[in-house]
Design a protein around this motif. Structure first.
Motif, PDB file in Angstrom:
ATOM      1  N   PHE A 193      -5.994  18.961  22.590  1.00 26.71           N
ATOM      2  CA  PHE A 193      -7.296  18.485  23.039  1.00 26.71           C
ATOM      3  C   PHE A 193      -8.356  19.578  22.944  1.00 26.71           C
ATOM      4  N   LEU A 248       1.854  31.911  24.227  1.00 25.78           N
ATOM      5  CA  LEU A 248       1.582  31.922  25.665  1.00 25.78           C
ATOM      6  C   LEU A 248       1.510  30.521  26.258  1.00 25.78           C
ATOM      7  N   ILE A 249       1.059  29.555  25.474  1.00 23.76           N
ATOM      8  CA  ILE A 249       0.838  28.234  26.068  1.00 23.76           C
ATOM      9  C   ILE A 249       1.828  27.203  25.562  1.00 23.76           C
ATOM     10  N   PRO A 263       2.110  17.828  30.340  1.00 21.85           N
ATOM     11  CA  PRO A 263       1.579  19.101  30.834  1.00 21.85           C
ATOM     12  C   PRO A 263       0.833  19.871  29.736  1.00 21.85           C
ATOM     13  N   VAL A 315      -0.833  18.500  27.273  1.00 18.28           N
ATOM     14  CA  VAL A 315      -2.146  17.866  27.125  1.00 18.28           C
ATOM     15  C   VAL A 315      -3.113  18.440  28.151  1.00 18.28           C
ATOM     16  N   ILE A 316      -2.650  18.518  29.405  1.00 11.60           N
ATOM     17  CA  ILE A 316      -3.506  19.054  30.466  1.00 11.60           C
ATOM     18  C   ILE A 316      -3.871  20.505  30.167  1.00 11.60           C
ATOM     19  N   ALA A 317      -2.873  21.277  29.701  1.00 16.72           N
ATOM     20  CA  ALA A 317      -3.144  22.688  29.433  1.00 16.72           C
ATOM     21  C   ALA A 317      -4.161  22.842  28.310  1.00 16.72           C
ATOM     22  N   ILE A 369      -6.491  20.675  27.497  1.00 19.28           N
ATOM     23  CA  ILE A 369      -7.800  20.279  28.033  1.00 19.28           C
ATOM     24  C   ILE A 369      -8.425  21.466  28.769  1.00 19.28           C
ATOM     25  N   SER A 370      -7.608  22.129  29.604  1.00 16.49           N
ATOM     26  CA  SER A 370      -8.122  23.281  30.354  1.00 16.49           C
ATOM     27  C   SER A 370      -8.485  24.414  29.412  1.00 16.49           C
ATOM     28  N   LEU A 371      -7.683  24.594  28.364  1.00 15.73           N
ATOM     29  CA  LEU A 371      -7.974  25.659  27.404  1.00 15.73           C
ATOM     30  C   LEU A 371      -9.327  25.418  26.744  1.00 15.73           C
ATOM     31  N   LEU A 398     -11.830  23.810  28.007  1.00 16.06           N
ATOM     32  CA  LEU A 398     -12.839  24.111  29.023  1.00 16.06           C
ATOM     33  C   LEU A 398     -13.034  25.615  29.147  1.00 16.06           C
ATOM     34  N   LEU A 399     -11.914  26.347  29.143  1.00 25.08           N
ATOM     35  CA  LEU A 399     -11.962  27.803  29.272  1.00 25.08           C
ATOM     36  C   LEU A 399     -12.750  28.422  28.121  1.00 25.08           C
ATOM     37  N   LYS A 405     -14.956  26.952  26.147  1.00 22.19           N
ATOM     38  CA  LYS A 405     -16.352  26.537  26.204  1.00 22.19           C
ATOM     39  C   LYS A 405     -17.125  27.357  27.223  1.00 22.19           C
ATOM     40  N   GLU A 406     -16.547  27.463  28.430  1.00 26.46           N
ATOM     41  CA  GLU A 406     -17.251  28.170  29.507  1.00 26.46           C
ATOM     42  C   GLU A 406     -17.357  29.656  29.219  1.00 26.46           C
ATOM     43  N   SER A 407     -16.311  30.223  28.582  1.00 28.21           N
ATOM     44  CA  SER A 407     -16.360  31.649  28.280  1.00 28.21           C
ATOM     45  C   SER A 407     -17.483  31.939  27.297  1.00 28.21           C
TER      46      SER A 407
END
Lengths: 324, 292
Positions: free
Chosen positions: B37, B83-84, B95, B97-99, B101-103, B105-106, B108-110
């Protein structure tokens, strides 16, 4: 152990009743929003954790509920009627979406719901005469029952709490009814479940539609809480957020979604002092959690508890069964 | 007619870049059942590596691109896998998929926090000349994008089908257990897949950023489009992802002009739903595909 549970439950409800007393408006608002997201995450947990289907449109179902409730209450119809229509509409849309998607391989529900969420967003944004477009709808009245209004934040919080307890009990009942047991049987072993005469497709579809209906209820509460709704509150990213709640809390555990919603709603508030970095810290934490404990926080807690708790071991002499 | 040709050409050019992202997406799925994702962010990030090379280290464009490629291979390829993906594979798809999605976000925000929230101009790779062909104006940039992406996908296809390593990679994707028995180093082949995905993302990033400007939120639309292209084309075929990407590019452009600019992004989604209902294995896919 079993005796402890009802007591803990009562304690939990008492804590929820006491939580907003003496707090500022913002905290009461955040708590109410936590309860609402718990309801929607509970619905997704039924779809995901019990029936094993990934739905990426939970925010869209909230959107359906919120817009229907907003439009009806703005036109003077009582919230009580609006919420029934909202729930029924989300349930019906869930059936319509799920029926064709579940006909094929099971991960296609994820793709169809993903597309549906984005489509609904476009419709909400573009059909300005009805939905107010990107300006959204403002000023939904909060409901009143038998002369008691829920206009103040604290009154609305208690109203949300009642809805939350009712829907949590409904979910508890669903999971313990033959239906709910069937959902779990499907997740654990679909082939076996089918051989025992369960209609796999019908059960999964039902789980998805009921989960969607919970989303509709949450939306119907969201509209009068925020009193302002706009399309981007129900965009795909929010569906992913709700999915995050369920998985972070622990999918397939009854209290997983409430915990997950608390983490997703409250953690950003706690990390606010880090200013711009809070989403960075937050997403890193989620990745780390997923790497080390894919069953979410409750799963991690259980693992930890098992390490310390004396093991409940069967009597050694009965281990081999009775031998004569 | 001239307008039509123009729309088709620019649609194909955009679509070929989508195809790069979609092919990477398909490869990851085949090799390790990773639904990534964060694929859109994978395409967004290398452009910022290039910009960092140019503004922070003062390098010219091409050395910066080389630097970006190296960083992408290292971070989006090796680190992402080690690592992931690797620790999470035994726990199933969700899990992961969730990771991812968070990646996303990480990442983008970084970028937003450490580089900037505004859209950054990105140097053009191709000259800005525009040719008149049969009354239609076709830009050098579109032609260049189309040619480079096609070359990249074509050589990937050759690599996978004609070289020993490529065939080993295919074997590992189709049946890891048997491949292992036959002496293929499956883990290494999966790593190659992740490296190829990172490389394709870098190419896509360098091609698309001069058009859309480099912005932290670019990944949102790109990821969705790559996702749709991969499913429409057929989740288990590189050719499928290629066709899917081109089709989405053309349909997107056509619907913007002839149907409704507001509902422009709805057309690929409707196509996705139609494909899932009528031909769930995708246009070119074979129906034996694995389930999640």
């Amino acid at each position: 152990m079993i005796r402890l549970k009802p007591f803990l439950l009562l304690l939990g409800i008492a804590a929820l009743v006491a939580a907003p007393i003496g707090q500022g408006n913002y905290i009461v608002y955040t708590l109410a929003s936590w309860l609402i997201f718990s309801i929607t995450a509970m619905g997704l947990n039924l779809t995901l954790g019990y029936a094993g289907q990934v739905s990426l449109a939970q925010a869209a179902f909230m959107g359906i509920g919120a817009y229907i409730t907003a439009l009806m209450t703005l036109n003077g119809i009582h919230w009580g009627l609006a919420v029934i229509v909202s729930i029924a509409a989300s349930f019906a849309v869930g059936l319509l979406l799920g029926y064709p998607a579940l006909r094929v391989q099971h991960h296609f529900l994820a793709f169809v719901t993903l597309a549906f969420n984005t489509l609904l967003f476009l419709v909400l944004r573009n059909e300005e005469e009805i939905t107010g477009g990107s300006f959204g709808l403002v000023g939904m009245p909060r409901p009143s029952f038998f002369g008691i209004t829920t206009d103040s934040n604290i009154a609305f919080y208690y109203f949300t709490l009642v809805c939350f307890v009712v829907s949590a009990s409904a979910m508890w009942w669903i999971l313990r009814s033959p239906w709910g047991r069937a959902f779990r049987a499907l997740r654990e072993n679909p082939i076996r479940a089918e051989s025992l005469g369960l209609k796999v497709r019908r059960q999964t579809l039902l789980a998805f539609a009921i989960g969607s209906a919970f989303g509709g209820l949450a939306g119907a509460l969201q509209a009068p809480l925020v009193q302002f709704i706009e399309p981007s509150s129900f965009a795909l990213i929010h569906s992913l957020k709700i999915l995050l709640m369920v998985v972070v809390g622990g999918s397939g555990f009854f209290f997983g979604p409430m915990l997950g919603a608390a983490v997703v709603i409250l953690l950003p508030e706690l990390l606010r002092f880090t200013e711009g970095y809070y989403l960075i810290i937050y997403s890193t934490l989620v990745i780390v959690l997923m790497v080390f404990s894919p069953t979410g926080l409750i799963g991690a807690g259980k693992k930890l508890a098992e390490r310390f708790r004396p093991k409940h071991e069967a009597r050694r002499d009965l281990k081999q069964g009775v031998q004569l | 007619m001239a307008e039509f040709i123009q729309i088709i050409v620019s649609g194909l050019a955009a679509g070929s870049i989508y195809a790069l992202a979609a092919v990477g997406f398909t490869l990851l799925w085949q090799a390790s059942q990773t639904i990534n994702f964060a694929q859109g962010e994978f395409v967004m990030l290398p452009a910022f590596f290039v910009l960092v090379g140019m503004t922070v280290f003062g390098l010219p464009l091409w050395p910066s691109v080389a630097l970006a490629l190296a960083l992408s291979l290292l971070i989006l390829g090796v680190a992402f896998k080690r690592l992931i993906v690797e620790p999470m594979l035994p726990h199933g798809t969700l899990p992961l998929v969730i990771a991812t999605i968070s990646l996303g976000l990480l990442m983008k925000e970084s970028v937003k926090e450490f580089y900037g929230a505004t859209a950054q101009p990105f140097p053009a790779i191709f000259p800005q000349t525009v040719y008149e062909i049969a009354g239609a104006s076709v830009s050098m940039q579109d032609i260049g994008n189309l040619v480079v992406s096609m070359l990249a996908i074509g050589s990937l296809q050759l690599f996978l089908n004609r070289t020993r390593t490529g065939r080993c990679m295919q074997a590992s994707a189709q049946n890891p257990a048997v491949a292992e028995i036959l002496g293929v180093n499956v883990k290494r082949m999966v790593l190659y897949t992740f490296l190829i995905n990172a490389g394709l993302a870098t190419v896509a990033s360098v091609l698309i950023s001069p058009i859309y400007l480099a912005k932290f939120s670019n990944g949102e639309t790109l990821g969705l489009v790559a996702f749709i292209a991969a499913i429409v084309g057929g989740f288990n075929q590189i050719r499928g992802a290629l066709v899917g990407g081109l089709l989405i590019g053309v349909i997107d452009n056509l619907s913007a002009v002839y149907i409704s600019a507001q509902y422009r992004s709805a057309m690929p989604l409707l196509l996705l739903i139609a494909i899932i209902l009528l031909r769930p294995q995708g246009l070119l896919g074979t129906s034996e595909g694995r389930t999640v």
